[in-house]
Design an enzyme around this catalytic site. Sequence first.
Site, mmCIF file in Angstrom:
data_model
loop_
_atom_site.group_PDB
_atom_site.id
_atom_site.type_symbol
_atom_site.label_atom_id
_atom_site.label_comp_id
_atom_site.label_asym_id
_atom_site.label_seq_id
_atom_site.Cartn_x
_atom_site.Cartn_y
_atom_site.Cartn_z
ATOM 1 N N GLY A 29 0.885 -0.894 -0.261
ATOM 2 C CA GLY A 29 0.137 0.188 0.099
ATOM 3 C C GLY A 29 0.654 1.604 -0.859
ATOM 4 N N TYR A 44 -1.168 7.304 1.156
ATOM 5 C CA TYR A 44 -0.878 8.898 2.136
ATOM 6 C C TYR A 44 -0.080 8.195 3.037
ATOM 7 C CZ TYR A 44 -3.754 11.285 -0.855
ATOM 8 O OH TYR A 44 -4.154 12.199 -1.384
ATOM 9 N N VAL A 45 -0.777 6.931 4.033
ATOM 10 C CA VAL A 45 0.421 6.387 4.779
ATOM 11 C C VAL A 45 1.477 5.151 4.750
ATOM 12 C CG1 VAL A 45 0.227 4.995 7.209
ATOM 13 C CG2 VAL A 45 -1.878 6.465 6.538
ATOM 14 N N PRO A 64 -12.120 1.336 3.977
ATOM 15 C CA PRO A 64 -12.920 1.517 3.378
ATOM 16 C C PRO A 64 -14.418 1.498 4.295
ATOM 17 C CG PRO A 64 -13.065 0.809 1.751
ATOM 18 C CD PRO A 64 -11.930 0.143 2.700
ATOM 19 N N PHE A 83 -0.799 7.594 13.696
ATOM 20 C CA PHE A 83 -1.320 8.535 14.107
ATOM 21 C C PHE A 83 -1.015 9.347 13.297
ATOM 22 C CE2 PHE A 83 -0.997 5.722 17.539
ATOM 23 C CZ PHE A 83 -2.194 5.507 17.601
ATOM 24 N N PHE A 113 -11.916 10.753 19.904
ATOM 25 C CA PHE A 113 -11.991 11.850 20.761
ATOM 26 C C PHE A 113 -12.049 12.937 19.920
ATOM 27 C CE2 PHE A 113 -11.103 10.136 26.008
ATOM 28 C CZ PHE A 113 -11.368 9.078 25.145
ATOM 29 N N CYS A 152 -9.939 9.179 7.111
ATOM 30 C CA CYS A 152 -10.764 8.652 8.840
ATOM 31 C C CYS A 152 -11.426 8.604 10.386
ATOM 32 C CB CYS A 152 -9.233 8.066 10.101
ATOM 33 S SG CYS A 152 -7.907 7.415 8.072
ATOM 34 N N GLN A 154 -14.569 9.882 10.331
ATOM 35 C CA GLN A 154 -16.257 9.220 9.909
ATOM 36 C C GLN A 154 -16.076 8.411 10.241
ATOM 37 O OE1 GLN A 154 -19.713 11.217 7.903
ATOM 38 N NE2 GLN A 154 -18.216 9.781 6.313
ATOM 39 N N ARG A 193 -13.609 28.406 7.961
ATOM 40 C CA ARG A 193 -12.829 28.589 8.747
ATOM 41 C C ARG A 193 -12.284 29.455 9.424
ATOM 42 N NH1 ARG A 193 -10.974 22.761 7.988
ATOM 43 N NH2 ARG A 193 -12.030 22.061 6.523
HETATM 44 P P1 NAD Z 1 -5.053 4.690 0.291
HETATM 45 O O1 NAD Z 1 -5.503 4.790 -0.018
HETATM 46 O O2 NAD Z 1 -3.974 6.630 0.385
HETATM 47 O O3 NAD Z 1 -3.584 3.820 -0.338
HETATM 48 C C1 NAD Z 1 -3.879 2.642 0.043
HETATM 49 C C2 NAD Z 1 -3.054 1.503 -1.457
HETATM 50 O O4 NAD Z 1 -3.222 0.355 -1.006
HETATM 51 C C3 NAD Z 1 -3.519 2.020 -2.762
HETATM 52 O O5 NAD Z 1 -2.597 2.877 -3.143
HETATM 53 C C4 NAD Z 1 -3.711 1.310 -2.975
HETATM 54 O O6 NAD Z 1 -3.823 1.049 -4.383
HETATM 55 C C5 NAD Z 1 -3.464 0.061 -2.200
HETATM 56 N N1 NAD Z 1 -3.835 -1.357 -2.400
HETATM 57 C C6 NAD Z 1 -4.945 -1.767 -1.274
HETATM 58 N N2 NAD Z 1 -5.291 -3.227 -1.699
HETATM 59 C C7 NAD Z 1 -3.333 -3.909 -1.848
HETATM 60 C C8 NAD Z 1 -3.008 -4.892 -1.865
HETATM 61 N N3 NAD Z 1 -3.830 -6.288 -1.685
HETATM 62 N N4 NAD Z 1 -1.879 -4.772 -2.334
HETATM 63 C C9 NAD Z 1 -1.240 -3.612 -2.906
HETATM 64 N N5 NAD Z 1 -1.461 -3.188 -2.821
HETATM 65 C C10 NAD Z 1 -3.310 -2.989 -2.530
HETATM 66 O O7 NAD Z 1 -5.213 4.752 2.162
HETATM 67 P P2 NAD Z 1 -4.462 5.313 3.059
HETATM 68 O O8 NAD Z 1 -4.792 6.783 3.537
HETATM 69 O O9 NAD Z 1 -3.067 5.586 3.105
HETATM 70 O O10 NAD Z 1 -4.972 4.375 4.010
HETATM 71 C C11 NAD Z 1 -4.088 3.641 4.758
HETATM 72 C C12 NAD Z 1 -4.675 2.381 5.880
HETATM 73 O O11 NAD Z 1 -3.603 3.309 7.031
HETATM 74 C C13 NAD Z 1 -5.730 3.007 6.734
HETATM 75 O O12 NAD Z 1 -6.473 1.513 7.046
HETATM 76 C C14 NAD Z 1 -6.226 3.993 6.920
HETATM 77 O O13 NAD Z 1 -7.293 4.040 7.875
HETATM 78 C C15 NAD Z 1 -4.600 4.374 8.122
HETATM 79 N N6 NAD Z 1 -4.653 5.625 8.224
HETATM 80 C C16 NAD Z 1 -4.621 6.353 7.137
HETATM 81 C C17 NAD Z 1 -4.307 7.910 7.971
HETATM 82 C C18 NAD Z 1 -4.001 9.131 6.533
HETATM 83 O O14 NAD Z 1 -4.009 10.153 6.919
HETATM 84 N N7 NAD Z 1 -4.840 8.700 5.553
HETATM 85 C C19 NAD Z 1 -3.296 7.798 8.973
HETATM 86 C C20 NAD Z 1 -3.537 6.868 9.745
HETATM 87 C C21 NAD Z 1 -4.220 5.752 9.187
HETATM 88 C C1 UGA Z 2 -6.095 12.719 12.247
HETATM 89 C C2 UGA Z 2 -5.649 12.377 13.017
HETATM 90 O O1 UGA Z 2 -5.115 13.496 13.479
HETATM 91 C C3 UGA Z 2 -4.637 11.759 12.692
HETATM 92 O O2 UGA Z 2 -3.970 11.374 14.536
HETATM 93 C C4 UGA Z 2 -4.627 10.789 12.650
HETATM 94 O O3 UGA Z 2 -3.853 9.337 11.612
HETATM 95 C C5 UGA Z 2 -5.095 10.518 11.146
HETATM 96 O O4 UGA Z 2 -7.013 11.531 11.071
HETATM 97 C C6 UGA Z 2 -5.937 9.299 10.232
HETATM 98 O O5 UGA Z 2 -6.364 8.518 11.258
HETATM 99 O O6 UGA Z 2 -6.612 9.258 8.987
HETATM 100 P P1 UGA Z 2 -6.283 14.440 9.726
HETATM 101 O O7 UGA Z 2 -7.416 13.883 9.294
HETATM 102 O O8 UGA Z 2 -5.434 13.941 8.749
HETATM 103 O O9 UGA Z 2 -5.678 13.305 10.957
HETATM 104 O O10 UGA Z 2 -5.866 15.568 10.304
HETATM 105 P P2 UGA Z 2 -6.845 16.743 11.144
HETATM 106 O O11 UGA Z 2 -5.294 17.760 11.253
HETATM 107 O O12 UGA Z 2 -6.898 15.481 12.468
HETATM 108 O O13 UGA Z 2 -8.366 17.354 10.066
HETATM 109 C C7 UGA Z 2 -8.919 16.537 10.580
HETATM 110 C C8 UGA Z 2 -10.376 17.497 10.058
HETATM 111 O O14 UGA Z 2 -10.650 17.634 10.778
HETATM 112 C C9 UGA Z 2 -10.298 18.607 8.839
HETATM 113 O O15 UGA Z 2 -11.015 18.411 8.301
HETATM 114 C C10 UGA Z 2 -9.586 19.575 9.907
HETATM 115 O O16 UGA Z 2 -9.700 20.654 8.906
HETATM 116 C C11 UGA Z 2 -10.411 19.121 11.018
HETATM 117 N N1 UGA Z 2 -10.203 20.462 12.086
HETATM 118 C C12 UGA Z 2 -9.471 20.175 12.700
HETATM 119 C C13 UGA Z 2 -11.438 20.816 12.409
HETATM 120 O O17 UGA Z 2 -12.408 21.658 11.752
HETATM 121 N N2 UGA Z 2 -10.727 21.899 13.543
HETATM 122 C C14 UGA Z 2 -9.504 21.954 14.546
HETATM 123 O O18 UGA Z 2 -9.254 22.242 15.844
HETATM 124 C C15 UGA Z 2 -8.353 20.975 13.709
#
Ligand code: NAD
Ligand code: UGA
Length: 440
Positions: free
Chosen positions: A8, A11-12, A89, A129, A193, A243, A245, A418
């Site tokens: 994967g 973004y992470v 998702p 995180f 939280f 994440c 919602q 905002r």
């Molecule tokens: P993303 O959609 O950006 O990336 C996921 C990638 O996985 C995609 O590029 C997809 O093509 C690939 N993929 C799917 N199935 C696959 C497979 N079987 N083999 C190889 N590749 C495959 O997702 P993301 O935002 O990086 O999130 C990944 C995980 O991390 C999720 O579980 C999410 O909840 C969690 N997370 C996300 C954030 C964030 O800020 N986006 C923060 C913390 C945790």
């Molecule tokens: C959030 C968490 O902050 C991360 O710790 C976590 O890893 C990540 O979700 C995840 O699991 O995906 P992220 O969604 O990337 O990170 O960004 P945030 O900075 O948390 O903002 C989330 C939403 O809340 C944005 O739409 C932001 O504009 C809004 N927000 C944030 C507000 O409306 N008010 C605030 O005071 C702070």
Amino acid sequence: MVKICCIGAGYVGGPTMAVIALKCPSIEVAVVDISVSRINAWNSDQLPIYEPGLDDVVKQCRGKNLFFSTEVEKHVSEADIVFVSVNTPTKTRGLGAGKAADLTYWESAARMIADVKGINFQILSNPEFLAEGTAIPDLFNPDRVLIGGRETPEGQKAIEALKDVYSHWVPEERILCTNLWSAELSKLAANAFLAQRISSVNAMSALCEATGADVTEVSYAVGKDTRIGPKFLNASVGFGGSCFQKDILNLVYICECNGLPEVAEYWKQVIKINDYQKSRFVNRIVSSMFNTVSNKKVAILGFAFKKDTGDTRETPAIDVCKGLLGDNARVSIYDPQVTEDQIQRDLTMNKFDWDHPLHLQPMSPTAVKQVSVVWDAYTATKDAHGVCILTEWDEFKTLDYQRIYDNMQKPAFIFDGRNIVNVDKLREIGFIVYSIGKPL
Ligand code: NAD
Ligand code: UGA
């Protein structure tokens, strides 16, 4: 040499692995993905995601100890540690639709690992995180790293192996080790939280508008209590992102499955207030513009779910634009990091469809006719009746608002979702300004 493979490259996976490669020169890191276009982008000068500081980190390690590849099985079979960072998702159909996490992609990754490595491995939970827009500083200096594992000798050994990776740069006391379920639930709880604070302050913003209080003053005063703290108390048009919602809905589903409807109901309210905040914002636009926006041009400044990212997953801009389009407005959108294709796709997609693989592929959507996407704020606002600020990009704070006012229809409205503009200055120019949770 220890070898890590991450499944994967999103973004992470991308930023996390780049930082591991940078901080651990003795470890070889391969990031693999089924999406050829994503991997090609990671190997090019135009990375697939916009994240401040990321280019620099990737440039320092790519080709040395950091590799991006579509050869999934090969890299998994060679790795000592496999990270799975695929999309999880919300389910759109079947049992738990609209709430439960869709584990299809996770399971297919797990089955593939089992196929190439056999089933002799330990599973750890290592939730990430990082927040988008600040991913690199968050990864460089995390508040904590969480590792959950089984309480068996093999489980503990696996925890130690992963701990060794992070301890290259994370102080020992910030690496927390727990059992598997604690690590999994801690991730959902942390997001719940954080989101809860935003819904709380947004709920207050409605009351501030009704009473004449100013939500910025209220949240400042509340946050000064050291037990509460100042972060995550900015009222807004609503939270977005991939994440908050999703994780709360998943938490709700898990509570319901465990016979805890009261707890489920409690967390559901965080989402309800967020939906209320977005529709309240649209209602306010329509009602203040003489109860009709039909065929009026409305400029949308910012489409990403927060500043410093091009990510639009669950962005409140989708709901606001759909609301305005539903009332027949003409919408002109400018965001410094979001492409027209992405915006058109978002506005044609159904709820919860955003993180399913269909749109990981490029596709040409049927464009929404009343939408135009432009490349600067002045074009977006020209001849508009109203301007909505939906993302807090820094550049929106320093626009030439006199110029914007001169080129707009009158009366000229600004709806600041905002709370970033200087209300007094804009009112002096002649704008009618609506902010979140502030007196008119
Ligand atoms: P993303 O959609 O950006 O990336 C996921 C990638 O996985 C995609 O590029 C997809 O093509 C690939 N993929 C799917 N199935 C696959 C497979 N079987 N083999 C190889 N590749 C495959 O997702 P993301 O935002 O990086 O999130 C990944 C995980 O991390 C999720 O579980 C999410 O909840 C969690 N997370 C996300 C954030 C964030 O800020 N986006 C923060 C913390 C945790
Ligand atoms: C959030 C968490 O902050 C991360 O710790 C976590 O890893 C990540 O979700 C995840 O699991 O995906 P992220 O969604 O990337 O990170 O960004 P945030 O900075 O948390 O903002 C989330 C939403 O809340 C944005 O739409 C932001 O504009 C809004 N927000 C944030 C507000 O409306 N008010 C605030 O005071 C702070």
